[in-house]
Design a protein around this motif. Structure first.
Motif, PDB file in Angstrom:
ATOM      1  N   PRO A  70     -23.311 -26.480   2.599  1.00 46.38           N
ATOM      2  CA  PRO A  70     -23.957 -26.490   3.918  1.00 46.38           C
ATOM      3  C   PRO A  70     -23.179 -25.702   4.973  1.00 46.38           C
ATOM      4  CG  PRO A  70     -22.881 -28.592   3.528  1.00 46.38           C
ATOM      5  CD  PRO A  70     -22.740 -27.783   2.261  1.00 46.38           C
ATOM      6  N   ALA A  71     -21.895 -25.440   4.706  1.00 48.48           N
ATOM      7  CA  ALA A  71     -21.060 -24.720   5.677  1.00 48.48           C
ATOM      8  C   ALA A  71     -21.006 -23.223   5.388  1.00 48.48           C
ATOM      9  CB  ALA A  71     -19.644 -25.295   5.671  1.00 48.48           C
ATOM     10  N   ASN A  72     -21.631 -22.779   4.307  1.00 46.38           N
ATOM     11  CA  ASN A  72     -21.601 -21.367   3.898  1.00 46.38           C
ATOM     12  C   ASN A  72     -20.183 -20.813   3.830  1.00 46.38           C
ATOM     13  OD1 ASN A  72     -24.402 -21.051   3.581  1.00 46.38           O
ATOM     14  ND2 ASN A  72     -24.635 -20.865   5.794  1.00 46.38           N
ATOM     15  N   CYS A  73     -19.284 -21.587   3.226  1.00 49.60           N
ATOM     16  CA  CYS A  73     -17.895 -21.122   3.135  1.00 49.60           C
ATOM     17  C   CYS A  73     -17.669 -20.215   1.933  1.00 49.60           C
ATOM     18  CB  CYS A  73     -16.923 -22.297   3.133  1.00 49.60           C
ATOM     19  SG  CYS A  73     -16.869 -23.258   1.631  1.00 49.60           S
ATOM     20  N   THR A  88     -13.598 -22.582   6.968  1.00 51.24           N
ATOM     21  CA  THR A  88     -14.998 -22.954   7.160  1.00 51.24           C
ATOM     22  C   THR A  88     -15.366 -24.208   6.380  1.00 51.24           C
ATOM     23  OG1 THR A  88     -15.490 -20.591   7.360  1.00 51.24           O
ATOM     24  CG2 THR A  88     -17.358 -22.044   7.095  1.00 51.24           C
ATOM     25  N   CYS A  89     -14.649 -24.505   5.307  1.00 51.47           N
ATOM     26  CA  CYS A  89     -14.937 -25.650   4.439  1.00 51.47           C
ATOM     27  C   CYS A  89     -14.865 -26.959   5.227  1.00 51.47           C
ATOM     28  CB  CYS A  89     -13.947 -25.693   3.277  1.00 51.47           C
ATOM     29  SG  CYS A  89     -14.146 -27.099   2.157  1.00 51.47           S
ATOM     30  N   ILE A  90     -15.881 -27.822   5.018  1.00 52.34           N
ATOM     31  CA  ILE A  90     -15.894 -29.125   5.696  1.00 52.34           C
ATOM     32  C   ILE A  90     -15.540 -30.265   4.744  1.00 52.34           C
ATOM     33  CG2 ILE A  90     -17.502 -28.395   7.494  1.00 52.34           C
ATOM     34  CD1 ILE A  90     -19.751 -29.784   5.881  1.00 52.34           C
ATOM     35  N   GLY A  91     -15.279 -29.972   3.483  1.00 51.50           N
ATOM     36  CA  GLY A  91     -14.852 -30.974   2.518  1.00 51.50           C
ATOM     37  C   GLY A  91     -15.934 -31.948   2.093  1.00 51.50           C
ATOM     38  N   CYS A  92     -17.195 -31.512   2.115  1.00 53.59           N
ATOM     39  CA  CYS A  92     -18.306 -32.412   1.787  1.00 53.59           C
ATOM     40  C   CYS A  92     -18.376 -32.743   0.299  1.00 53.59           C
ATOM     41  CB  CYS A  92     -19.633 -31.830   2.256  1.00 53.59           C
ATOM     42  SG  CYS A  92     -20.127 -30.324   1.373  1.00 53.59           S
ATOM     43  N   GLY A  93     -17.914 -31.853  -0.577  1.00 53.44           N
ATOM     44  CA  GLY A  93     -17.904 -32.103  -2.008  1.00 53.44           C
ATOM     45  C   GLY A  93     -19.159 -31.682  -2.747  1.00 53.44           C
ATOM     46  N   TYR A  94     -20.148 -31.110  -2.067  1.00 51.57           N
ATOM     47  CA  TYR A  94     -21.371 -30.672  -2.747  1.00 51.57           C
ATOM     48  C   TYR A  94     -21.054 -29.660  -3.845  1.00 51.57           C
ATOM     49  CZ  TYR A  94     -24.277 -32.833   0.915  1.00 51.57           C
ATOM     50  OH  TYR A  94     -24.889 -33.706   1.758  1.00 51.57           O
ATOM     51  N   CYS A  95     -20.137 -28.751  -3.571  1.00 51.72           N
ATOM     52  CA  CYS A  95     -19.781 -27.722  -4.560  1.00 51.72           C
ATOM     53  C   CYS A  95     -19.201 -28.353  -5.815  1.00 51.72           C
ATOM     54  CB  CYS A  95     -18.811 -26.722  -3.955  1.00 51.72           C
ATOM     55  SG  CYS A  95     -17.297 -27.480  -3.302  1.00 51.72           S
ATOM     56  N   LEU A  96     -18.427 -29.417  -5.640  1.00 47.34           N
ATOM     57  CA  LEU A  96     -17.807 -30.123  -6.758  1.00 47.34           C
ATOM     58  C   LEU A  96     -18.870 -30.634  -7.727  1.00 47.34           C
ATOM     59  CD1 LEU A  96     -15.255 -31.610  -7.997  1.00 47.34           C
ATOM     60  CD2 LEU A  96     -15.972 -33.529  -6.595  1.00 47.34           C
ATOM     61  N   TYR A  97     -19.934 -31.190  -7.176  1.00 49.12           N
ATOM     62  CA  TYR A  97     -20.994 -31.756  -8.015  1.00 49.12           C
ATOM     63  C   TYR A  97     -21.934 -30.689  -8.569  1.00 49.12           C
ATOM     64  CZ  TYR A  97     -19.214 -36.096  -6.215  1.00 49.12           C
ATOM     65  OH  TYR A  97     -18.379 -37.135  -5.903  1.00 49.12           O
ATOM     66  N   ALA A  98     -22.045 -29.563  -7.901  1.00 48.81           N
ATOM     67  CA  ALA A  98     -22.955 -28.504  -8.342  1.00 48.81           C
ATOM     68  C   ALA A  98     -22.350 -27.640  -9.450  1.00 48.81           C
ATOM     69  CB  ALA A  98     -23.351 -27.620  -7.167  1.00 48.81           C
ATOM     70  N   CYS A  99     -21.039 -27.507  -9.484  1.00 46.62           N
ATOM     71  CA  CYS A  99     -20.385 -26.607 -10.437  1.00 46.62           C
ATOM     72  C   CYS A  99     -20.331 -27.211 -11.836  1.00 46.62           C
ATOM     73  CB  CYS A  99     -18.969 -26.284  -9.972  1.00 46.62           C
ATOM     74  SG  CYS A  99     -18.068 -25.224 -11.121  1.00 46.62           S
ATOM     75  N   PHE A 106     -10.383 -30.966  -4.997  1.00 44.23           N
ATOM     76  CA  PHE A 106      -9.872 -31.432  -3.720  1.00 44.23           C
ATOM     77  C   PHE A 106      -8.494 -32.033  -3.928  1.00 44.23           C
ATOM     78  CE2 PHE A 106     -14.403 -31.241  -3.249  1.00 44.23           C
ATOM     79  CZ  PHE A 106     -14.573 -30.747  -1.970  1.00 44.23           C
ATOM     80  N   PRO A 107      -7.611 -31.919  -2.923  1.00 44.74           N
ATOM     81  CA  PRO A 107      -6.258 -32.471  -3.059  1.00 44.74           C
ATOM     82  C   PRO A 107      -6.294 -33.981  -3.287  1.00 44.74           C
ATOM     83  CG  PRO A 107      -6.526 -31.352  -0.937  1.00 44.74           C
ATOM     84  CD  PRO A 107      -7.829 -31.299  -1.636  1.00 44.74           C
ATOM     85  N   GLY A 113     -10.786 -41.930   1.969  1.00 42.39           N
ATOM     86  CA  GLY A 113     -10.741 -41.130   3.185  1.00 42.39           C
ATOM     87  C   GLY A 113     -11.196 -39.715   2.958  1.00 42.39           C
ATOM     88  N   ALA A 114     -10.810 -38.841   3.853  1.00 41.94           N
ATOM     89  CA  ALA A 114     -11.247 -37.448   3.826  1.00 41.94           C
ATOM     90  C   ALA A 114     -10.750 -36.742   2.575  1.00 41.94           C
ATOM     91  CB  ALA A 114     -10.751 -36.731   5.070  1.00 41.94           C
ATOM     92  N   ARG A 115     -11.573 -35.864   2.065  1.00 44.01           N
ATOM     93  CA  ARG A 115     -11.217 -35.110   0.866  1.00 44.01           C
ATOM     94  C   ARG A 115     -10.254 -33.969   1.176  1.00 44.01           C
ATOM     95  NH1 ARG A 115     -15.584 -35.679  -3.189  1.00 44.01           N
ATOM     96  NH2 ARG A 115     -17.284 -36.726  -2.174  1.00 44.01           N
ATOM     97  N   GLY A 116     -10.348 -33.402   2.335  1.00 44.59           N
ATOM     98  CA  GLY A 116      -9.548 -32.229   2.654  1.00 44.59           C
ATOM     99  C   GLY A 116     -10.309 -30.968   2.303  1.00 44.59           C
ATOM    100  N   LYS A 117      -9.651 -29.853   2.302  1.00 45.14           N
ATOM    101  CA  LYS A 117     -10.280 -28.563   2.012  1.00 45.14           C
ATOM    102  C   LYS A 117     -10.339 -28.327   0.520  1.00 45.14           C
ATOM    103  CE  LYS A 117     -10.421 -27.469   6.374  1.00 45.14           C
ATOM    104  NZ  LYS A 117     -11.621 -27.240   7.123  1.00 45.14           N
ATOM    105  N   MET A 118     -11.487 -27.821   0.064  1.00 38.97           N
ATOM    106  CA  MET A 118     -11.695 -27.530  -1.342  1.00 38.97           C
ATOM    107  C   MET A 118     -10.815 -26.352  -1.763  1.00 38.97           C
ATOM    108  SD  MET A 118     -13.296 -25.296  -3.609  1.00 38.97           S
ATOM    109  CE  MET A 118     -14.399 -24.348  -2.614  1.00 38.97           C
ATOM    110  N   ASP A 119     -10.449 -26.346  -3.017  1.00 40.35           N
ATOM    111  CA  ASP A 119      -9.690 -25.244  -3.604  1.00 40.35           C
ATOM    112  C   ASP A 119     -10.318 -24.905  -4.949  1.00 40.35           C
ATOM    113  OD1 ASP A 119      -7.631 -23.653  -4.950  1.00 40.35           O
ATOM    114  OD2 ASP A 119      -6.342 -24.292  -3.315  1.00 40.35           O
TER     115      ASP A 119
END
Length: 189
Positions: A70-73, A88-99, A106-107, A113-119
């Motif tokens: 959703p953040a187009n990162c 730009t990453c908001i740490g929503c985790g959608y990419c994690l589930y889609a891949c 995520f760290p 709590g918060a996931r942090g920035k995706m890597d």
């Protein structure tokens, strides 16, 4: 322009994890605790038909992570490498589930709590910052592509099972290997 891809020859992979170590060493400054951009997965461990494969981001032509963000990162370079912008990453985790390859990670900084920035794997192509800058190195790791080199994981693969580079060249090498083996089934057999 070439389209860059990874391919792991399961008939050559010996599960040494050299690719995992090479990736960690080359990108250490950018990796937070718990992030492993590349891993070796073994199927049918210890039985006939056992196969190991080195897995990371496959830099898909139609990347599902890009489609759901959703953040187009996520963005794609001219040579087909799928990268992301950590700012730009908001740490929503959608990419994690889609891949389907489990590439976005995520760290592991806490249980809740918060996931942090995706890597994820960058194909050793850095990030959106200026090439060879300290900011790029700290956030994304090595930029070997800008140096005209291949990703470190493929460079240091002892058995040359992990191939990286122009998709046409990688495919030709793999087809030649399959023909040499005399497989009359298919290229994945």
């Amino acid at each position: 322009m070439a389209t860059m891809k990874f391919l792991c020859d399961t008939k050559r992979c010996i599960e040494c994890n050299g690719c995992v170590t090479a990736c960690k060493n080359e990108n250490d400054s950018a990796l937070e605790w718990g992030i492993q951009r590349r891993r070796v997965v073994t199927i049918n461990d210890g039985v006939k038909g056992e196969a190991s494969i080195s897995v990371a981001c496959m830099h898909c032509s139609d990347a599902p992570c890009m489609a759901v963000c959703p953040a187009n990162c996520f963005y794609k370079t001219e040579d087909g490498i799928v990268l992301h912008d950590k700012d730009t990453c908001i740490g929503c985790g959608y990419c994690l589930y889609a891949c389907p390859f489990g590439a976005p990670q995520f760290p592991k900084s806490g249980a809740f709590g918060a996931r942090g920035k995706m890597d994820k794997c960058t194909f050793c192509a850095g990030g959106p910052e200026e090439n060879f800058s300290e900011a790029e190195r700290q956030k994304y790791g090595a930029n070997r592509i800008a140096e005209g080199k291949l990703p470190m994981c493929a460079e240091l693969c002892a058995t040359k099972s992990l191939l990286a580079g122009d998709a046409e060249v990688v495919s030709a090498i793999f087809r030649e290997r399959v023909a040499y083996r005399g497989s009359n089934k298919n290229v994945w057999g």
